[in-house]
Write a protein that holds these residues in place. Structure first.
Motif, PDB file in Angstrom:
ATOM      1  N   ALA A   6       0.609  -1.036  -0.050  1.00 21.15           N
ATOM      2  CA  ALA A   6       0.061  -0.024  -0.049  1.00 21.15           C
ATOM      3  C   ALA A   6       0.966   1.312   0.108  1.00 21.15           C
ATOM      4  O   ALA A   6       1.873   1.434   0.630  1.00 21.15           O
ATOM      5  N   LEU A   7       0.556   2.269  -0.855  1.00 17.09           N
ATOM      6  CA  LEU A   7       1.360   3.290  -0.980  1.00 17.09           C
ATOM      7  C   LEU A   7       1.062   4.245   0.410  1.00 17.09           C
ATOM      8  O   LEU A   7       0.021   4.293   0.839  1.00 17.09           O
ATOM      9  N   ASP A   8       2.193   4.558   0.778  1.00 16.51           N
ATOM     10  CA  ASP A   8       2.210   5.682   2.141  1.00 16.51           C
ATOM     11  C   ASP A   8       2.934   7.141   1.767  1.00 16.51           C
ATOM     12  O   ASP A   8       4.201   6.876   1.252  1.00 16.51           O
ATOM     13  N   ASN A   9       2.437   8.011   1.935  1.00 19.38           N
ATOM     14  CA  ASN A   9       3.070   9.351   1.578  1.00 19.38           C
ATOM     15  C   ASN A   9       4.259   9.634   2.523  1.00 19.38           C
ATOM     16  O   ASN A   9       4.870  10.591   2.243  1.00 19.38           O
ATOM     17  N   VAL A  10       4.547   8.825   3.363  1.00 15.16           N
ATOM     18  CA  VAL A  10       5.501   8.918   4.431  1.00 15.16           C
ATOM     19  C   VAL A  10       6.780   8.269   3.980  1.00 15.16           C
ATOM     20  O   VAL A  10       7.770   8.318   3.664  1.00 15.16           O
ATOM     21  N   LEU A  11       6.442   6.981   3.771  1.00 14.41           N
ATOM     22  CA  LEU A  11       7.416   5.782   3.561  1.00 14.41           C
ATOM     23  C   LEU A  11       7.782   5.925   2.107  1.00 14.41           C
ATOM     24  O   LEU A  11       8.705   5.458   1.758  1.00 14.41           O
ATOM     25  N   HIS A  12       6.650   6.252   1.204  1.00  9.14           N
ATOM     26  CA  HIS A  12       7.471   6.272  -0.344  1.00  9.14           C
ATOM     27  C   HIS A  12       7.370   7.845  -0.810  1.00  9.14           C
ATOM     28  O   HIS A  12       7.056   8.126  -1.766  1.00  9.14           O
ATOM     29  N   GLN A  13       7.824   8.843   0.323  1.00 14.29           N
ATOM     30  CA  GLN A  13       7.921  10.114  -0.250  1.00 14.29           C
ATOM     31  C   GLN A  13       8.653  10.217  -1.212  1.00 14.29           C
ATOM     32  O   GLN A  13       8.457  11.369  -2.335  1.00 14.29           O
ATOM     33  N   GLY A 132       3.495  16.253   0.774  1.00 12.53           N
ATOM     34  CA  GLY A 132       2.787  14.960   1.223  1.00 12.53           C
ATOM     35  C   GLY A 132       1.650  14.602   0.463  1.00 12.53           C
ATOM     36  O   GLY A 132       1.302  13.581   0.218  1.00 12.53           O
ATOM     37  N   GLY A 133       1.274  15.398  -0.515  1.00 10.05           N
ATOM     38  CA  GLY A 133       0.185  15.155  -1.488  1.00 10.05           C
ATOM     39  C   GLY A 133       0.150  14.563  -2.506  1.00 10.05           C
ATOM     40  O   GLY A 133       1.508  14.240  -2.928  1.00 10.05           O
ATOM     41  N   SER A 135       1.180  13.432  -6.361  1.00 14.09           N
ATOM     42  CA  SER A 135       1.469  14.074  -7.683  1.00 14.09           C
ATOM     43  C   SER A 135       0.323  14.082  -8.705  1.00 14.09           C
ATOM     44  O   SER A 135      -0.484  13.306  -8.544  1.00 14.09           O
ATOM     45  N   ARG A 136       0.642  14.944  -9.908  1.00 15.68           N
ATOM     46  CA  ARG A 136      -0.346  14.649 -10.822  1.00 15.68           C
ATOM     47  C   ARG A 136      -0.158  13.242 -11.599  1.00 15.68           C
ATOM     48  O   ARG A 136      -1.300  12.743 -11.815  1.00 15.68           O
ATOM     49  N   TYR A 137       1.000  12.731 -11.461  1.00 15.76           N
ATOM     50  CA  TYR A 137       1.024  11.297 -12.106  1.00 15.76           C
ATOM     51  C   TYR A 137       0.286  10.305 -11.259  1.00 15.76           C
ATOM     52  O   TYR A 137      -0.769   9.569 -11.567  1.00 15.76           O
ATOM     53  N   LEU A 138       0.344  10.607  -9.692  1.00 19.32           N
ATOM     54  CA  LEU A 138      -0.564   9.706  -8.774  1.00 19.32           C
ATOM     55  C   LEU A 138      -2.025   9.962  -9.161  1.00 19.32           C
ATOM     56  O   LEU A 138      -2.739   8.964  -8.809  1.00 19.32           O
ATOM     57  N   GLU A 139      -2.312  11.073  -9.268  1.00 13.67           N
ATOM     58  CA  GLU A 139      -3.777  11.360  -9.386  1.00 13.67           C
ATOM     59  C   GLU A 139      -4.218  10.621 -10.566  1.00 13.67           C
ATOM     60  O   GLU A 139      -5.289  10.144 -10.497  1.00 13.67           O
ATOM     61  N   HIS A 140      -3.433  10.728 -11.733  1.00 15.57           N
ATOM     62  CA  HIS A 140      -3.856  10.004 -12.967  1.00 15.57           C
ATOM     63  C   HIS A 140      -4.111   8.406 -12.681  1.00 15.57           C
ATOM     64  O   HIS A 140      -4.869   7.890 -13.105  1.00 15.57           O
ATOM     65  N   VAL A 141      -2.858   8.030 -12.177  1.00 10.91           N
ATOM     66  CA  VAL A 141      -2.948   6.401 -11.636  1.00 10.91           C
ATOM     67  C   VAL A 141      -4.511   6.290 -11.022  1.00 10.91           C
ATOM     68  O   VAL A 141      -5.259   5.197 -11.220  1.00 10.91           O
ATOM     69  N   SER A 142      -4.517   6.968  -9.749  1.00 15.11           N
ATOM     70  CA  SER A 142      -5.996   6.877  -9.022  1.00 15.11           C
ATOM     71  C   SER A 142      -6.867   6.752  -9.976  1.00 15.11           C
ATOM     72  O   SER A 142      -8.077   5.995  -9.887  1.00 15.11           O
ATOM     73  N   ARG A 143      -7.048   7.573 -10.680  1.00 17.98           N
ATOM     74  CA  ARG A 143      -8.482   7.759 -11.788  1.00 17.98           C
ATOM     75  C   ARG A 143      -8.522   6.597 -12.445  1.00 17.98           C
ATOM     76  O   ARG A 143      -9.690   6.083 -12.688  1.00 17.98           O
TER      77      ARG A 143
END
Length: 239
Positions: A6-13, A132-133, A135-143
């Motif tokens: 699972a992605l974590d914005n701390v562990l995978h910053q 920590g928010g 990125s545009r790439y991760l937002e695209h992947v989430s969609r």
């Protein structure tokens, strides 16, 4: 082997993922699994066919070539189509569903395969912003993952209605190229334009209320792309 976490914005910053395609990632196949949530985009480029998958039931696929490992919309490094099917867009990411060892009170989460060669490359895209928010790439992947998640849930009810009203029929695609090479593609079902046009008003109303009638028209329209696929194949044959 895969290693999804699972992605974590701390562990995978500082984790970077390369936005890359290749035959090793399944991009060179002549068919790609698709879902009703992407029919509108898919039908502009690819023929939509159906197949029975052992243990999986009826599935929709985008036909991208005639030979087994041929994708006429992939040049070896990138897709040349305006739309890339969602499963090939998602890259090394997947959806974690509650009940798969996750907290049942949480919704679906984004997972990344740490063993995928696209993960951890210096040239890749950052997944998280410095604050920590996403990125545009991760937002695209989430969609994209949301489209897949919604499509998985929608597929069986949609296809069941296609079958109930007799819209699907086994068919054979026979292709003869300019160089006289011939292809016979069978094992698929196609949505019949004639049967769709012949539906009684009551059937049309039921499909409309189930939000399935529009999908049926999209699938029927997609079959016109078979001729465009032949043109792409012929263009490659004469080079």
């Amino acid at each position: 082997m895969t290693n999804p976490v699972a992605l974590d914005n701390v562990l995978h910053q500082d984790l970077r993922v390369a936005f890359r395609h290749g035959a090793e990632f399944g991009d060179a196949a002549n068919q790609t699994l698709i879902f009703p949530t992407e029919f509108e985009a898919v039908q502009r480029e690819f023929p939509i066919l159906f197949r029975e998958a052992e243990g999986e039931g009826l599935q929709a696929v985008a036909l991208t070539g005639f030979d087994l490992d041929e994708n006429l919309f992939f040049d070896g490094e990138r897709w040349t189509s305006r739309y890339i099917p969602a499963l090939q867009q998602r890259g090394p990411f997947s959806i974690g569903i509650p009940g798969d060892g996750l907290d049942p009170d949480e919704g679906p989460t984004v997972h990344v395969d740490l063993d995928d060669p696209r993960v951890g490359t210096a040239q890749g895209e950052l997944l998280f912003l410095p604050q920590g928010g996403a990125s545009r790439y991760l937002e695209h992947v989430s969609r994209v993952l949301g489209r897949i998640h919604g499509g998985i849930g929608a597929a069986a009810p949609v296809y069941a209605l296609f079958q109930e009203f007799g819209l699907l029929e086994s068919n054979v695609i026979e292709v003869t190229l300019h160089d006289e090479q011939r292809y016979r593609i069978d094992g698929f079902q196609m949505l019949s334009r004639d049967k769709l046009a012949a539906l009684a008003p009551e059937a049309l109303e039921r499909l409309h209320r189930a939000n399935v009638l529009g999908l049926a028209y999209l699938v029927a329209a997609s079959l016109g792309n078979i001729s465009a696929l032949i043109e792409r194949k012929n263009a490659g044959a004469v080079r």
